[in-house]
Scaffold this active site. Structure first.
Site, PDB file in Angstrom:
ATOM      1  N   GLU A   1      12.716  -9.571   1.049  1.00  0.00           N
ATOM      2  CA  GLU A   1      11.908  -8.422   1.490  1.00  0.00           C
ATOM      3  C   GLU A   1      12.736  -7.155   1.302  1.00  0.00           C
ATOM      4  O   GLU A   1      13.926  -7.139   1.628  1.00  0.00           O
ATOM      5  CB  GLU A   1      11.563  -8.612   2.973  1.00  0.00           C
ATOM      6  CG  GLU A   1      10.813  -7.462   3.627  1.00  0.00           C
ATOM      7  CD  GLU A   1      10.595  -7.704   5.127  1.00  0.00           C
ATOM      8  OE1 GLU A   1      11.120  -8.723   5.670  1.00  0.00           O
ATOM      9  OE2 GLU A   1       9.932  -6.880   5.763  1.00  0.00           O
TER      10      GLU A   1
ATOM     11  N   ASN B   1       8.038  -5.697  -1.229  1.00  0.00           N
ATOM     12  CA  ASN B   1       7.999  -4.596  -0.268  1.00  0.00           C
ATOM     13  C   ASN B   1       6.547  -4.520   0.202  1.00  0.00           C
ATOM     14  O   ASN B   1       5.713  -3.924  -0.470  1.00  0.00           O
ATOM     15  CB  ASN B   1       8.429  -3.274  -0.903  1.00  0.00           C
ATOM     16  CG  ASN B   1       8.428  -2.149   0.131  1.00  0.00           C
ATOM     17  OD1 ASN B   1       7.903  -2.309   1.237  1.00  0.00           O
ATOM     18  ND2 ASN B   1       9.007  -1.008  -0.222  1.00  0.00           N
TER      19      ASN B   1
ATOM     20  N   PRO C   1       0.790  -1.224   0.000  1.00  0.00           N
ATOM     21  CA  PRO C   1       0.000   0.000   0.000  1.00  0.00           C
ATOM     22  C   PRO C   1       0.828   1.282   0.000  1.00  0.00           C
ATOM     23  O   PRO C   1       1.873   1.356   0.650  1.00  0.00           O
ATOM     24  CB  PRO C   1      -0.832  -0.099   1.286  1.00  0.00           C
ATOM     25  CG  PRO C   1      -0.165  -1.134   2.104  1.00  0.00           C
ATOM     26  CD  PRO C   1       0.508  -2.068   1.158  1.00  0.00           C
ATOM     27  N   ASN C   2       0.318   2.243  -0.722  1.00  0.00           N
ATOM     28  CA  ASN C   2       0.862   3.605  -0.824  1.00  0.00           C
ATOM     29  C   ASN C   2       2.101   3.711  -1.716  1.00  0.00           C
ATOM     30  O   ASN C   2       2.555   4.810  -2.009  1.00  0.00           O
ATOM     31  CB  ASN C   2       1.155   4.200   0.568  1.00  0.00           C
ATOM     32  CG  ASN C   2      -0.092   4.281   1.416  1.00  0.00           C
ATOM     33  OD1 ASN C   2      -1.071   4.896   0.998  1.00  0.00           O
ATOM     34  ND2 ASN C   2      -0.093   3.654   2.577  1.00  0.00           N
TER      35      ASN C   2
ATOM     36  N   ARG D   1       4.864  10.876  -2.331  1.00  0.00           N
ATOM     37  CA  ARG D   1       4.665  10.711  -0.896  1.00  0.00           C
ATOM     38  C   ARG D   1       5.998  10.837  -0.166  1.00  0.00           C
ATOM     39  O   ARG D   1       6.936  10.114  -0.473  1.00  0.00           O
ATOM     40  CB  ARG D   1       4.076   9.320  -0.636  1.00  0.00           C
ATOM     41  CG  ARG D   1       4.032   8.948   0.826  1.00  0.00           C
ATOM     42  CD  ARG D   1       3.351   7.616   1.071  1.00  0.00           C
ATOM     43  NE  ARG D   1       4.168   6.478   0.778  1.00  0.00           N
ATOM     44  CZ  ARG D   1       4.360   5.461   1.650  1.00  0.00           C
ATOM     45  NH1 ARG D   1       3.822   5.470   2.827  1.00  0.00           N
ATOM     46  NH2 ARG D   1       5.113   4.445   1.308  1.00  0.00           N
TER      47      ARG D   1
ATOM     48  N   ALA E   1       3.305  -1.006   4.688  1.00  0.00           N
ATOM     49  CA  ALA E   1       2.771  -1.047   6.061  1.00  0.00           C
ATOM     50  C   ALA E   1       2.304  -2.447   6.468  1.00  0.00           C
ATOM     51  O   ALA E   1       2.287  -2.774   7.660  1.00  0.00           O
ATOM     52  CB  ALA E   1       1.626  -0.047   6.190  1.00  0.00           C
TER      53      ALA E   1
ATOM     54  N   TYR F   1      11.218   8.517   0.690  1.00  0.00           N
ATOM     55  CA  TYR F   1      11.066   7.500  -0.350  1.00  0.00           C
ATOM     56  C   TYR F   1      11.613   7.913  -1.721  1.00  0.00           C
ATOM     57  O   TYR F   1      11.539   7.115  -2.664  1.00  0.00           O
ATOM     58  CB  TYR F   1       9.579   7.117  -0.468  1.00  0.00           C
ATOM     59  CG  TYR F   1       9.028   6.545   0.824  1.00  0.00           C
ATOM     60  CD1 TYR F   1       9.520   5.355   1.350  1.00  0.00           C
ATOM     61  CD2 TYR F   1       8.036   7.211   1.545  1.00  0.00           C
ATOM     62  CE1 TYR F   1       9.037   4.833   2.536  1.00  0.00           C
ATOM     63  CE2 TYR F   1       7.531   6.686   2.744  1.00  0.00           C
ATOM     64  CZ  TYR F   1       8.044   5.506   3.231  1.00  0.00           C
ATOM     65  OH  TYR F   1       7.561   4.985   4.406  1.00  0.00           O
TER      66      TYR F   1
ATOM     67  N   ARG G   1      13.289   4.142  12.378  1.00  0.00           N
ATOM     68  CA  ARG G   1      12.066   4.954  12.351  1.00  0.00           C
ATOM     69  C   ARG G   1      11.200   4.634  13.590  1.00  0.00           C
ATOM     70  O   ARG G   1      11.704   4.133  14.574  1.00  0.00           O
ATOM     71  CB  ARG G   1      11.337   4.695  11.026  1.00  0.00           C
ATOM     72  CG  ARG G   1      12.199   5.102   9.825  1.00  0.00           C
ATOM     73  CD  ARG G   1      11.462   4.913   8.519  1.00  0.00           C
ATOM     74  NE  ARG G   1      10.307   5.794   8.431  1.00  0.00           N
ATOM     75  CZ  ARG G   1       9.357   5.676   7.492  1.00  0.00           C
ATOM     76  NH1 ARG G   1       9.439   4.720   6.579  1.00  0.00           N
ATOM     77  NH2 ARG G   1       8.350   6.510   7.475  1.00  0.00           N
TER      78      ARG G   1
ATOM     79  N   HIS H   1      12.789  -2.867   1.918  1.00  0.00           N
ATOM     80  CA  HIS H   1      12.234  -1.598   2.396  1.00  0.00           C
ATOM     81  C   HIS H   1      13.121  -0.468   1.897  1.00  0.00           C
ATOM     82  O   HIS H   1      14.350  -0.559   2.008  1.00  0.00           O
ATOM     83  CB  HIS H   1      12.167  -1.553   3.927  1.00  0.00           C
ATOM     84  CG  HIS H   1      11.234  -2.576   4.466  1.00  0.00           C
ATOM     85  ND1 HIS H   1       9.871  -2.424   4.421  1.00  0.00           N
ATOM     86  CD2 HIS H   1      11.462  -3.798   4.994  1.00  0.00           C
ATOM     87  CE1 HIS H   1       9.305  -3.501   4.920  1.00  0.00           C
ATOM     88  NE2 HIS H   1      10.243  -4.356   5.273  1.00  0.00           N
TER      89      HIS H   1
HETATM   90  C1  DQA Z   1       8.343   0.864   3.699  1.00  0.00           C
HETATM   91  C2  DQA Z   1       8.416   1.054   5.215  1.00  0.00           C
HETATM   92  C3  DQA Z   1       7.063   0.851   5.862  1.00  0.00           C
HETATM   93  O1  DQA Z   1       7.148   1.025   7.264  1.00  0.00           O
HETATM   94  C4  DQA Z   1       6.071   1.865   5.311  1.00  0.00           C
HETATM   95  O2  DQA Z   1       4.785   1.617   5.848  1.00  0.00           O
HETATM   96  C5  DQA Z   1       6.037   1.904   3.831  1.00  0.00           C
HETATM   97  C6  DQA Z   1       7.273   1.737   3.067  1.00  0.00           C
HETATM   98  C7  DQA Z   1       9.675   1.189   2.997  1.00  0.00           C
HETATM   99  O3  DQA Z   1       9.814   0.802   1.851  1.00  0.00           O
HETATM  100  O4  DQA Z   1      10.542   1.838   3.580  1.00  0.00           O
HETATM  101  O5  DQA Z   1       4.996   2.189   3.235  1.00  0.00           O
HETATM  102  O6  DQA Z   1       8.050  -0.511   3.443  1.00  0.00           O
END
Ligand code: DQA
Length: 145
Positions: free
Chosen positions: A99, A75, A11-12, A19, A78, A24, A108, A101
């Site tokens: 995985e 990835n 998501p997002n 964003r 959240a 990011y 964080r 990130h």
């Molecule tokens: C994320 C880190 C997560 O905590 C966050 O909710 C994201 C992006 C990252 O790529 O750093 O949406 O996965």
């Protein structure tokens, strides 16, 4: 025939480039998909690059990958911190898993420090920005050799 890997984004991440760019970056998800596809093809891999804001859709793609792919880079965004469903789905996948990130989740907020996904993947890359995806593709290629 080249081996297929899935690159799944949670998501997002469709808002990459817009964003919180200080966290990011300024590249878009399309830019990222293009880069990953190039890096993968240099390693003899083909890529299905997908993004969803829905947990069940990510689970369905992992199930699909069980029959079509040799590796998954994910990835979960959240959902990393909340989703036992994605954790369980990944456990059903017999190929290799990484995985990613973009940010260093350990530096964080404390709610980002735990990932259910980290418990069931071969490797984790965090905090290296979008370059982490390229590293994941190259590492996947090595894991598959
Ligand atoms: C994320 C880190 C997560 O905590 C966050 O909710 C994201 C992006 C990252 O790529 O750093 O949406 O996965």
């Amino acid at each position: 025939m080249s081996k297929l890997i899935y690159i799944l984004n949670g998501p997002n991440l469709n808002l990459l480039g817009q964003r919180e760019p200080e966290i990011y970056g300024y590249e878009t998800l399309n830019d990222l998909a293009e880069t990953c596809t190039k890096v993968a093809s240099a390693s003899g891999l083909s890529v299905k690059f997908l993004q969803s804001n829905f947990e069940g859709q990510l689970v369905d793609w992992i199930h699909e990958a069980r029959h079509t792919a040799v590796g998954i880079i994910i990835n979960p965004a959240a959902y990393s911190h909340t989703s036992i469903a994605i954790h369980d789905a990944l456990k059903s996948f017999e190929g290799r898993t990484i995985e990613v990130h973009i940010s260093n989740i350990h530096r964080r907020e404390s709610f980002r420090h735990h990932s259910y996904v980290s418990l069931c993947v071969d490797g984790v890359i965090a905090g290296l920005g979008l370059h982490g995806y390229e590293l994941a593709v190259e590492s996947m290629s090595r894991l598959l050799d």
